[in-house]
Enzyme design. Structure first.
Site, PDB file in Angstrom:
ATOM      1  CE  LYS A  39      -1.778   0.966   3.927  1.00  0.00           C
ATOM      2  NZ  LYS A  39      -1.015   1.909   4.464  1.00  0.00           N
ATOM      3  CB  THR A  40       3.760   2.640   1.591  1.00  0.00           C
ATOM      4  OG1 THR A  40       2.788   1.862   3.485  1.00  0.00           O
ATOM      5  CG2 THR A  40       4.675   3.939   2.146  1.00  0.00           C
ATOM      6  CG  ASP A  71      -1.884   5.231   4.332  1.00  0.00           C
ATOM      7  OD1 ASP A  71      -2.609   4.632   3.772  1.00  0.00           O
ATOM      8  OD2 ASP A  71      -1.158   5.402   5.393  1.00  0.00           O
ATOM      9  CD  GLU A  72      -3.284   2.297   7.150  1.00  0.00           C
ATOM     10  OE1 GLU A  72      -3.788   1.565   7.567  1.00  0.00           O
ATOM     11  OE2 GLU A  72      -2.447   1.791   7.496  1.00  0.00           O
ATOM     12  CD  GLN A  74      -5.125  -4.915   7.678  1.00  0.00           C
ATOM     13  OE1 GLN A  74      -4.592  -4.931   8.243  1.00  0.00           O
ATOM     14  NE2 GLN A  74      -4.679  -4.740   6.067  1.00  0.00           N
ATOM     15  NE  ARG A 121      -1.197  -6.911  11.260  1.00  0.00           N
ATOM     16  CZ  ARG A 121      -1.320  -6.434  10.026  1.00  0.00           C
ATOM     17  NH1 ARG A 121       0.304  -5.948   9.661  1.00  0.00           N
ATOM     18  NH2 ARG A 121      -1.982  -6.737   9.174  1.00  0.00           N
TER      19      ARG A 121
END
Length: 650
Positions: free
Chosen positions: A38-39, A229-230, A260, A604
């Site tokens: 994503k980043t 973002d997010e 998420q 994770r």
């Protein structure tokens, strides 16, 4: 734009990422699965816009930590070989602060307002409660920090204080009249003292953009492209603030993962990402489903976990990594055996070559870690608990910052009182008296020389007041960098205070030296204080000394682990009554959020995932009860995991 480096998008991006980076204008929703880059995608999208000729100053990047924004902008600078110092990037609070520093007079504030942190907010609320004369002795009235939570939740969700009390704090509903009056008086006091709390930075920015059409157009026209973002973590206030800014061009790119979304208790609104296509009917929707983090068996299990949620954008994570071992489900006799298993397996993994820092134990509630902490301590296995005070919340940091706040805004009541109480002979009552005189003075600093204040204090405190006056005058005369002011506070008596008050005064002094070094990047005191207040609220925004991080196991709640990853992950207490949280059992939407939390925990892990639960739990001193495995485990196809009975590999 001339002089920029050419980016090799074909080499650097996969097909899913390229579709986002090269998407045309208009609203775009990107559903970015865990570990899908994503980043990288957001970074290259910014680079592509600039490469096409978009002025960096007309791009707005909203993130949930200032660190994330800095990292993204730095990567763009490296890609293109240019400076992005004119581009706005940071948290919603940071963006609101930038706007309000220019426009605060339109809402009745001076532009040099002080931003309160949570502790200051609590103190001001406590002071306001005392001023209202509320009798706390006859029945329980919420403490200042609880009141702050009620107010914050109300402001960020547009839900009335009355409804917040009914839903989340029914035990305080009888106080609805006093709490409503307290909320109004608190708002009035902040305005009088030129103070804002974190929520004000969002609320007043939203209000300004909504009520003042010229201001909305000014900033709407300034930002041709907005990237968020997010997005799944936004609350209603943040989403509406962005919608107002995007009205002129509709070039909003929202990146997030509905799977998420786990922060409803903070006010995050799951509906924001789910209803984005309704608010922007012409939006393009892209999915990033290629996972670079986890092995295929871990992703197979994670895909199963989330498939049981009804409200979602369906997607399936596909692994880049091949091979790998299946996740392991481990039923254990009780919590002590669970702790023994986790500790033994950690040692085994360490012997196989895994660094301790690449192993994490995750849990739903903090108390779930108690026995594990005990067992790790008994075996001498080092561990780090991701909780406790952050750097900027420590007392000695807040003390020194209070001096700087007084210099920057001499009407900051909370800063004055904190500084005054640092001096011998000046307690809470004396500080209140001194503040009473200072508050009514047109020049607070020179008021310290008046006989009216000196006469309020006992003899031993008058020397203290003279010392404080001399230091504040020096700080005011310096008008220098924040770094110089911090060191002047240390030299002006605070170092002696550390020595007499703290056994670890040397470590605290080193912290302040590091704070002074950190502040060198800021040109003005106002900018430094604004950023420091915001940094204190954000996760991961710590001043860090150089050196190698200690090799320690990480113990963390799943909420705190979001965005992180480890080679090996243990989840514990995966039994009914432990996970999902018993408080979530009333509503399907709450159960779905708990399932998303389980999904976050599973994703994770890079290589090994252990899912543990105790079979027996204490009912009373004489009996035990049998616990069922978590419903989330019961939903899984047994072929997607390996089961170890009694902690033994079969």
């Amino acid at each position: 734009m001339k002089g920029i480096l050419r980016v090799d998008y074909e080499e650097e991006l996969n097909e899913e990422q390229k579709k986002v980076v090269f998407a045309g204008e208009g609203p775009v929703l990107v559903i970015a699965g865990a570990g899908s880059g994503k980043t990288r995608t957001v970074t290259y999208r910014v680079a592509r816009l600039i490469e096409k000729g978009v002025d960096p100053s007309s791009i707005l990047l909203a993130t949930f930590t200032n660190k994330a924004a800095r990292e993204m902008l730095h990567r763009v600078e490296c890609l293109l070989g240019i400076s992005l110092e004119d581009m706005w990037g940071g948290t919603f609070h940071h963006i609101g602060n930038l706007i309000l520093r220019r426009e605060a007079k339109k809402i009745g504030y001076d532009n040099n307002y002080t931003i309160m942190d949570r502790e200051d907010q609590k103190d001001l609320l406590e002071t306001t409660i005392e001023e209202m004369g509320i009798d706390r002795r006859s029945r329980r009235f919420p403490k200042g920090d609880v009141v702050a939570n009620i107010i914050s939740l109300s402001r960020n969700t547009f839900i009335s204080v009355e409804d917040i009390l009914q839903k989340f704090y029914p035990q305080f509903f009888d106080w609805i009249g006093q709490l409503s009056a307290l909320f109004a008086l608190y708002q009035e006091k902040k305005r009088q003292l030129s103070l804002m709390d974190y929520d004000d930075l969002l609320y007043y920015t939203w209000l300004l953009l909504r009520e003042n059409e010229n201001t909305r157009r000014k900033y709407g026209n300034a930002f041709h492209h907005i990237l968020v973002d997010e997005y799944q973590d936004t609350n209603l206030l943040q989403a509406e603030m962005i919608d107002l800014l995007a009205q002129e061009y509709h070039n909003i790119l929202a990146v997030g993962d509905d799977a998420q979304s786990i922060y409803s208790f903070r006010g995050a609104n799951f509906a924001n990402i789910m209803r984005f296509p309704e608010r922007y009917p012409d939006c393009q929707v892209f999915k990033l489903e290629t996972n670079y983090r986890s092995t295929a068996p871990i992703l197979d299990l994670a895909n199963q976990v989330i498939s049981f949620n009804r409200r979602q954008f369906p997607k399936v994570l596909h692994p880049v990594k091949r091979g790998g071992e299946k996740p392991v489900v481990v039923p254990l006799r009780d919590v002590m055996e669970q702790a023994e298993f986790v500790a033994s397996q950690i040692l085994e993994l360490h012997n196989e070559g895994y660094d301790l820092r690449e192993i994490a134990v995750l849990y739903r509630a903090h108390y779930h870690s108690m026995e594990i902490q005990m067992e790790l301590t008994r075996r001498g296995i080092p561990f780090e608990i991701r909780s406790g005070l952050r750097f900027f919340e420590q007392a000695h940091i807040k003390d020194v910052v209070a001096y700087l706040k007084v210099v920057a805004n001499p009407r900051d009541e909370m800063a004055w009182k904190r500084v005054l109480k640092l001096y011998p002979g000046i307690g809470k009552a004396s500080a209140e008296k001194v503040w009473g005189v200072i508050a009514s003075s047109p020049d607070p600093l020179t008021t310290l020389e008046r006989e009216e204040i000196i006469s309020l204090l006992p003899v031993n405190a008058r020397v203290s007041l003279a010392s404080l006056k001399d230091l504040l005058f020096r700080l005011e005369d310096l008008d220098s960098s924040p770094s110089t002011l911090i060191r002047e506070v240390l030299e002006g008596g605070y170092r002696d205070y550390l020595v007499t008050h703290y056994p670890n005064y040397q470590e605290r002094e080193e912290d302040l030296e590091e704070l002074a070094n950190f502040s060198l990047r800021y040109q003005s005191l106002d900018t430094f204080l604004s950023e420091l207040a915001l940094l204190g609220e954000m996760e991961g925004e710590n001043v860090v000394r150089g050196g190698i991080e200690d090799d320690k196991i990480v113990l963390s709640t799943i909420h705190q682990a979001k965005g992180l990853e480890w080679d090996c992950v243990f989840m514990v207490w995966l039994c009914e009554g432990g996970f999902p949280s018993p408080r979530s059992l009333g509503k399907e939407e709450d159960i779905e959020e708990e399932r998303r939390l389980f999904y976050v925990a599973c994703t994770r892990a890079r290589e090994h995932l252990f899912l543990c639960y105790p079979i027996l739990g204490e009912r009373n001193h004489a009996h035990s009860m049998v616990r069922k495995p978590s419903r989330f485990l019961q939903e899984l196809d047994p072929r997607s995991y390996t089961k170890w009975r009694g902690g033994m590999k079969k």
